[in-house]
Design an enzyme around this catalytic site. Structure first.
Site, mmCIF file in Angstrom:
data_model
loop_
_atom_site.group_PDB
_atom_site.id
_atom_site.type_symbol
_atom_site.label_atom_id
_atom_site.label_comp_id
_atom_site.label_asym_id
_atom_site.label_seq_id
_atom_site.Cartn_x
_atom_site.Cartn_y
_atom_site.Cartn_z
ATOM 1 N N LYS A 1 2.247 -0.723 -14.116
ATOM 2 C CA LYS A 1 3.493 -0.587 -14.870
ATOM 3 C C LYS A 1 3.404 -1.250 -16.242
ATOM 4 O O LYS A 1 3.884 -0.697 -17.232
ATOM 5 C CB LYS A 1 4.634 -1.167 -14.046
ATOM 6 C CG LYS A 1 4.913 -0.316 -12.793
ATOM 7 C CD LYS A 1 5.790 -1.061 -11.813
ATOM 8 C CE LYS A 1 6.103 -0.259 -10.567
ATOM 9 N NZ LYS A 1 6.735 -1.101 -9.522
ATOM 10 N N THR B 1 10.727 9.378 0.513
ATOM 11 C CA THR B 1 11.879 8.550 0.153
ATOM 12 C C THR B 1 12.522 9.007 -1.155
ATOM 13 O O THR B 1 13.732 9.232 -1.229
ATOM 14 C CB THR B 1 11.430 7.082 -0.011
ATOM 15 O OG1 THR B 1 10.696 6.717 1.149
ATOM 16 C CG2 THR B 1 12.603 6.154 -0.166
ATOM 17 N N GLU C 1 4.434 -3.198 2.467
ATOM 18 C CA GLU C 1 3.736 -2.357 3.413
ATOM 19 C C GLU C 1 2.872 -3.182 4.357
ATOM 20 O O GLU C 1 2.658 -4.373 4.139
ATOM 21 C CB GLU C 1 2.864 -1.351 2.640
ATOM 22 C CG GLU C 1 3.726 -0.370 1.859
ATOM 23 C CD GLU C 1 2.902 0.549 0.973
ATOM 24 O OE1 GLU C 1 2.003 1.211 1.487
ATOM 25 O OE2 GLU C 1 3.186 0.589 -0.236
#
Lengths: 397, 397
Positions: free
Chosen positions: B201, B10, B186
């Protein structure tokens, strides 16, 4: 690195405070000690609330021009005279940092060209939206995008006034008086409330985002001094919030740009930006919609941006400025838009115009929202009406 | 400049599209043509929806290691094996750009050190919050500040689910199923819904903001899979909105850090960030509160960040990475906080605990909000209650 300071008012004092408070981190990042050695001030004997020991104060600009310094920070304001001084400094090979939007909106092309010619850096992060890092973001982070749109709440004074009117229902005069009492608005508020300050900033941002020269005199500018609080109430009941926006749209080489109060849906990111805060909304063809929010003014807040420019220069982050080559063609209103219109005509008269006009209030005047129409269609429509107020509506379908 | 691509999923496909669509601007800014010459893919024969003519496709990483390239973009995922390849590339003197947060949360210190030793750039803007330029902002724009707080909506999947639950009243299972149908979640959603993605993150952001090493295994992490939609309704009636936040606070050399669903006032900037959008809120001692908003994922959106890193490297913007020296001490809950608590106890029992507890609902269970209390006081309080749900509340007085 030796630094000269031009001006020691609110922002200049903030710069000294930030350099002193965050000294350890700043030295580490700059690989060098950053020391303000000279400052040009109006009154060398004035008592100041910041430590100026070790700084040579002078009221003579010539002393700064003769001094052995590497970087000059200009936070003194003024337009033509200030431009002359900065051009001289750049030609001497000094890096220059400026927070002076009034001067930049007029002279940015010349200043950046001169900096490039002399292989020094000219940077101006603090000139737009204070502490919000929007200049470097457009320059260094959104540079992978073709940017199509920039719109922002670029003036804290007018945002404070509109927030007081929208949230607390105050009328314009009361909100302005409170803004003046709080020090957000000056005794003569013209530059803020008539949109002139926001105009300078959207011109600087648009130049940077689209790489075009923008002539500030060509930009349509409307302020908020005629905004009726009752229109804000009518709009709010429809889920619409008024903000004074500097905004521009660039497509096929042509620019639409304006400063005006517009209505946004409550759910829009900019609608939640209240009181003295600023925010800038940028749309790029890869990243989509992004927004940057923070303090648009203030001593330390603005100094945050100045000192980040300083670290950038001191740590060898010199980069040529992009100097746009061509003056862009400004076109007004080719795209279709929704409008909020209040008119002295009756609802019956409005309905007779048969244009899918959605009447939202019949109190005193008739207020309605148009479907998306062109500037020509708007003119045609307005011929048949006795208009009392009209605002563009953004982001509704 | 010749570029090698590790992975063409992607994000890799997005990078090729952005380079091609915005070619003119990117070349102008880079003072060079940026050309992807090699790409390592799983299947060299796969049909792709992007032009790969002129790119040498291979499924053998060794070919990339032998190739004459200047910069490698790593968008293939994987942890240990990927780390090994990137270390080799850096040692070869190649600049590396990575979007791989899973790997970075574990190996960032080693990768940045290796890059510094070899005088090349290692950059990773795309690894946190997708297109939102938060890494460079902390590094280059907020660097004039001592940063005390970072909190963010760092995972679009969970923000989509919580938005559906809050705005539309859906329960968790239905919102998750819709997120999966839309491709936001997902088939195995564990990493997203249990907060693991957000954890990686906030660890990367905290390291950068405070210049400390953070051990990811020490961070308390709670996801949203047990969130009851009825708690969201009760909270909303009190003007509180739930968001899954990665958040950290740094003071006196000590770090508080967590990932957990928390409640924020509706007026908080983060409360208006809905569906798949991300946003990061940063507080610095000069600039005050700032926020950065945009797309946290997506092909072109993430590529926007990758390509901005690429322009930075290609235009000579190499800078040493800051590699923090010391592992920070993580301390849990020294500061006092408000909590939203639902308990099986009756309102009478809650009231008897006599601690200024504000009961906000007695439907089914009793729900109340505490005043600001310490972790010890919370423990003491909970001993006497049969707790069904508990969330920290931020930003109320």
């Amino acid at each position: 690195m030796k630094i000269g300071l031009l001006g020691m008012g609110t922002v200049g004092t903030g710069v000294l405070k930030v350099l002193s408070e965050n000294q350890e981190k700043i030295s580490r990042l700059s690989d060098d000690e950053l020391k303000v050695t000279h400052a040009v001030v109006n009154d060398v004997n004035k008592k100041r609330d910041v430590d100026v020991s070790g700084i040579k104060l002078t009221d003579d600009v010539e002393e700064l021009l003769d001094a052995d310094i590497d970087i000059v920070i200009e936070v003194m304001g003024g337009i033509e005279n200030t431009r002359d001084i900065l051009i001289k400094l750049l030609k001497q090979g000094k890096h220059v940092i400026s927070a002076n939007k009034d001067m930049l909106a007029k002279h940015i092309d010349e200043l950046t060209e001169t900096a490039n010619e002399n292989n020094v850096t000219f940077s101006y992060e603090a000139s737009v939206a204070g502490g919000v890092p929007i200049i470097r973001t457009i320059e260094s982070s959104l540079n992978s995008n073709d940017i199509s749109e920039v719109m922002g709440i670029l003036n804290g004074t007018t945002n404070y006034i509109l927030s007081k009117m929208t949230i607390d229902g105050w009328d314009y005069e009361r909100a302005l008086a409170e803004a003046q009492a709080k020090g957000y608005a000056e005794a003569d508020p013209t530059n803020d409330v008539e949109g002139i300050d926001a105009l300078r900033k959207i011109v600087l941002l648009s130049r940077l985002a689209y790489h075009v020269k923008v002539d500030i005199d060509d930009v349509e500018t409307k302020g908020i001094s005629n905004v009726d609080v009752n229109d804000l109430k009518t709009a709010k009941a429809e889920g619409l919030i008024m903000k004074l926006l500097g905004k521009s749209h660039f497509e096929n080489g042509k620019l639409e740009i304006s400063v005006e109060p517009v209505l946004l849906p409550e759910s829009h990111q900019l609608s939640g930006v209240n009181y003295e805060k600023n925010a800038v909304y940028v749309i790029g063809n890869a990243v989509g919609e992004t927004m940057y929010y923070g303090a648009g003014a203030g001593s330390l807040e603005t100094a945050s941006a100045v000192v980040s420019d300083l670290i950038h220069v001191a740590s060898g982050g010199h980069k040529k400025n992009i100097v746009p080559e061509e003056k862009v063609e400004i076109q007004a209103g080719k795209s279709t838009k929704n409008y909020f219109i209040r008119t002295e005509n009756t609802a019956g008269e409005v309905n007779q115009l048969g244009k899918d006009l959605k009447i939202i209030s019949e109190e005193n005047n008739t207020t309605f929202i148009t479907p998306k129409i062109s500037a020509d269609e708007l003119n045609e429509l307005e011929k048949n009406l006795n208009i009392k107020a009209r605002y563009q509506v953004i982001g509704v379908e």
